[in-house]
Write an enzyme that holds these catalytic residues in place. Structure first.
Site, PDB file in Angstrom:
ATOM      1  N   ASN A   9       0.888  -1.171   0.000  1.00  0.00           N
ATOM      2  CA  ASN A   9       0.000   0.000   0.000  1.00  0.00           C
ATOM      3  C   ASN A   9       0.920   1.213   0.000  1.00  0.00           C
ATOM      4  O   ASN A   9       1.484   1.559   1.033  1.00  0.00           O
ATOM      5  CB  ASN A   9      -0.900  -0.028   1.242  1.00  0.00           C
ATOM      6  CG  ASN A   9      -1.714   1.248   1.374  1.00  0.00           C
ATOM      7  OD1 ASN A   9      -1.736   2.077   0.464  1.00  0.00           O
ATOM      8  ND2 ASN A   9      -2.382   1.407   2.504  1.00  0.00           N
ATOM      9  N   TRP A  10       1.050   1.792  -1.174  1.00  0.00           N
ATOM     10  CA  TRP A  10       1.991   2.917  -1.297  1.00  0.00           C
ATOM     11  C   TRP A  10       1.490   4.172  -0.593  1.00  0.00           C
ATOM     12  O   TRP A  10       2.243   5.113  -0.407  1.00  0.00           O
ATOM     13  CB  TRP A  10       2.219   3.240  -2.777  1.00  0.00           C
ATOM     14  CG  TRP A  10       3.058   2.251  -3.524  1.00  0.00           C
ATOM     15  CD1 TRP A  10       3.503   1.026  -3.102  1.00  0.00           C
ATOM     16  CD2 TRP A  10       3.558   2.426  -4.864  1.00  0.00           C
ATOM     17  NE1 TRP A  10       4.245   0.425  -4.083  1.00  0.00           N
ATOM     18  CE2 TRP A  10       4.292   1.255  -5.180  1.00  0.00           C
ATOM     19  CE3 TRP A  10       3.446   3.427  -5.829  1.00  0.00           C
ATOM     20  CZ2 TRP A  10       4.919   1.085  -6.424  1.00  0.00           C
ATOM     21  CZ3 TRP A  10       4.068   3.256  -7.058  1.00  0.00           C
ATOM     22  CH2 TRP A  10       4.804   2.092  -7.344  1.00  0.00           C
ATOM     23  N   LYS A  11       0.203   4.212  -0.256  1.00  0.00           N
ATOM     24  CA  LYS A  11      -0.409   5.424   0.314  1.00  0.00           C
ATOM     25  C   LYS A  11      -0.114   6.612  -0.617  1.00  0.00           C
ATOM     26  O   LYS A  11      -0.057   6.406  -1.832  1.00  0.00           O
ATOM     27  CB  LYS A  11       0.072   5.649   1.757  1.00  0.00           C
ATOM     28  CG  LYS A  11      -0.121   4.383   2.595  1.00  0.00           C
ATOM     29  CD  LYS A  11       0.052   4.577   4.063  1.00  0.00           C
ATOM     30  CE  LYS A  11      -0.148   3.238   4.772  1.00  0.00           C
ATOM     31  NZ  LYS A  11      -0.097   3.337   6.221  1.00  0.00           N
ATOM     32  N   HIS A  95      -9.482   1.426   4.815  1.00  0.00           N
ATOM     33  CA  HIS A  95      -8.220   1.602   5.535  1.00  0.00           C
ATOM     34  C   HIS A  95      -8.454   2.559   6.711  1.00  0.00           C
ATOM     35  O   HIS A  95      -9.234   3.509   6.603  1.00  0.00           O
ATOM     36  CB  HIS A  95      -7.142   2.153   4.596  1.00  0.00           C
ATOM     37  CG  HIS A  95      -5.778   2.083   5.207  1.00  0.00           C
ATOM     38  ND1 HIS A  95      -5.349   2.993   6.143  1.00  0.00           N
ATOM     39  CD2 HIS A  95      -4.781   1.177   5.058  1.00  0.00           C
ATOM     40  CE1 HIS A  95      -4.125   2.654   6.525  1.00  0.00           C
ATOM     41  NE2 HIS A  95      -3.753   1.554   5.890  1.00  0.00           N
ATOM     42  N   GLU A  97      -6.826   4.913   7.832  1.00  0.00           N
ATOM     43  CA  GLU A  97      -6.555   6.324   7.535  1.00  0.00           C
ATOM     44  C   GLU A  97      -7.775   6.972   6.886  1.00  0.00           C
ATOM     45  O   GLU A  97      -8.068   8.142   7.109  1.00  0.00           O
ATOM     46  CB  GLU A  97      -5.301   6.440   6.651  1.00  0.00           C
ATOM     47  CG  GLU A  97      -4.051   6.133   7.462  1.00  0.00           C
ATOM     48  CD  GLU A  97      -2.893   5.553   6.690  1.00  0.00           C
ATOM     49  OE1 GLU A  97      -2.902   5.601   5.442  1.00  0.00           O
ATOM     50  OE2 GLU A  97      -1.961   5.037   7.336  1.00  0.00           O
ATOM     51  N   GLU A 167      -5.473  -4.703  10.521  1.00  0.00           N
ATOM     52  CA  GLU A 167      -4.424  -3.702  10.702  1.00  0.00           C
ATOM     53  C   GLU A 167      -4.690  -2.927  11.991  1.00  0.00           C
ATOM     54  O   GLU A 167      -5.454  -1.948  11.977  1.00  0.00           O
ATOM     55  CB  GLU A 167      -4.426  -2.716   9.529  1.00  0.00           C
ATOM     56  CG  GLU A 167      -4.166  -3.357   8.177  1.00  0.00           C
ATOM     57  CD  GLU A 167      -3.575  -2.344   7.192  1.00  0.00           C
ATOM     58  OE1 GLU A 167      -2.527  -2.658   6.635  1.00  0.00           O
ATOM     59  OE2 GLU A 167      -4.143  -1.264   7.017  1.00  0.00           O
ATOM     60  N   GLY A 173       2.592   2.356  10.747  1.00  0.00           N
ATOM     61  CA  GLY A 173       3.560   3.443  10.599  1.00  0.00           C
ATOM     62  C   GLY A 173       4.273   3.800  11.888  1.00  0.00           C
ATOM     63  O   GLY A 173       4.930   4.839  11.971  1.00  0.00           O
ATOM     64  N   SER A 212       3.451  -2.137  10.312  1.00  0.00           N
ATOM     65  CA  SER A 212       4.895  -2.232  10.545  1.00  0.00           C
ATOM     66  C   SER A 212       5.476  -3.612  10.201  1.00  0.00           C
ATOM     67  O   SER A 212       6.369  -4.094  10.903  1.00  0.00           O
ATOM     68  CB  SER A 212       5.246  -1.826  11.983  1.00  0.00           C
ATOM     69  OG  SER A 212       4.856  -0.476  12.218  1.00  0.00           O
ATOM     70  N   GLY A 233       2.893  -1.118   4.228  1.00  0.00           N
ATOM     71  CA  GLY A 233       2.959   0.310   3.951  1.00  0.00           C
ATOM     72  C   GLY A 233       4.387   0.724   3.626  1.00  0.00           C
ATOM     73  O   GLY A 233       4.894   0.481   2.533  1.00  0.00           O
ATOM     74  N   GLY A 234       5.050   1.337   4.602  1.00  0.00           N
ATOM     75  CA  GLY A 234       6.381   1.912   4.382  1.00  0.00           C
ATOM     76  C   GLY A 234       7.367   0.988   3.685  1.00  0.00           C
ATOM     77  O   GLY A 234       8.092   1.411   2.766  1.00  0.00           O
TER      78      GLY A 234
HETATM   79  P1  13P Z   1       3.086   0.370   7.646  1.00  0.00           P
HETATM   80  O1  13P Z   1       3.564  -0.920   7.044  1.00  0.00           O
HETATM   81  O2  13P Z   1       3.836   1.574   7.142  1.00  0.00           O
HETATM   82  O3  13P Z   1       2.973   0.307   9.124  1.00  0.00           O
HETATM   83  O4  13P Z   1       1.575   0.603   7.097  1.00  0.00           O
HETATM   84  C1  13P Z   1       0.676  -0.448   7.165  1.00  0.00           C
HETATM   85  C2  13P Z   1      -0.533  -0.088   6.396  1.00  0.00           C
HETATM   86  O5  13P Z   1      -1.255   0.834   6.743  1.00  0.00           O
HETATM   87  C3  13P Z   1      -0.828  -0.855   5.181  1.00  0.00           C
HETATM   88  O6  13P Z   1      -2.097  -0.586   4.697  1.00  0.00           O
END
Ligand code: 13P
Length: 251
Positions: A9-11, A95, A97, A167, A173, A212, A233-234
């Site tokens: 998930n590149w966000k 998600h 967010e 999640e 994050g 994470s 994510g990251g």
């Molecule tokens: P991180 O891997 O950066 O914690 O993010 C997880 C995420 O929100 C994937 O959708």
């Protein structure tokens, strides 16, 4: 046995130039890999680039949000059919967010999920509790509510061609991963709750963990019986890290 899926998930990250390098590396790194599915969910403007770079490869692509309706006067929104136009396989819905920043309710998320599925996409339904909710001991209540909204609107059959991602918000994050036991416990709870409605659908459902996930903790998480891969994510923005996580999902 369920096949593992590792989805990035590149966000809201990336540029055409950076993506070109990352997509080439992921495609090439996965070209010999077997026994694991791999996907990247990119920002809308980069869907054409993902399609161009990944077509014909083993790596699938998708989006991070979708509108619940097919078309209309909804300035700034993107429909599921538009995502199919770019040959997306997946779309993330719900998600944390989006729930937190844009007030998306579990009912709206369920509508988005069903719209995506009707257009032929595989929705990835995200759910998870905040730190405060975990500390109050209501993790299962929160997750059950997020799941039940979909089952109420679409029936348990909606989970037949779908992916669920657990999640925990406090792990996103933050570098604070849920322990594999903590994650497994919630994954098992989700699967049991679905099994109460339909045991076959529950047994076949791919349940990802997100929060994470890194190359150095993926193998331990993926070894748990109800963890079927990760939503990353990251670490999905760093080719070597993402590829190492994908390899951790190989059987
Ligand atoms: P991180 O891997 O950066 O914690 O993010 C997880 C995420 O929100 C994937 O959708």
């Amino acid at each position: 046995m369920r096949r593992k899926l590792v989805a990035g998930n590149w966000k809201m990250h990336g540029t055409l130039a950076q993506n070109a390098v990352l997509l080439d590396a992921v495609r090439d790194g996965m070209s010999q890999a077997t026994g694991v599915d791999c996907a990247v969910c990119v920002p809308f403007p980069y869907l054409a680039q993902a399609q161009q770079k990944l077509s014909g490869s083993s790596v699938k692509w998708g989006a991070q949000n979708v509108h619940q309706l097919g078309k209309g006067a909804y300035t700034g929104e993107v429909s599921a059919a538009m995502l199919r136009d770019f040959e997306c396989s997946y779309v993330i819905v719900g998600h944390s967010e989006r729930r937190a920043c844009y007030g998306e309710s579990s009912h709206l998320v369920a509508e988005k999920f069903l719209a995506a599925q009707q257009a032929g996409l595989t929705p990835v339904l995200c759910m998870g509790e905040t730190l405060q909710q975990r500390e109050s001991g209501i993790t299962e209540t929160v997750v059950a509510g997020q799941l039940d909204a979909l089952i109420q609107l679409g029936g348990v059959q909606a989970l037949r061609n779908a992916v669920v991602a657990y999640e925990p918000v406090w792990a996103i994050g933050t570098g604070k991963t849920a322990t594999s036991e903590q994650a497994q416990a919630v994954h098992a709870f989700i699967r049991q709750r679905i099994a109460a409605e339909d045991s076959q659908i529950a047994a076949a459902l791919c349940i990802l963990y997100g929060g994470s996930v890194k190359a150095n903790n993926a193998a331990e998480l993926f070894a748990m019986p109800d963890i079927d891969g990760g939503l990353i994510g990251g670490a999905s923005l760093v080719a070597d890290e993402f590829l190492a996580i994908c390899r951790a999902g190989q059987v």
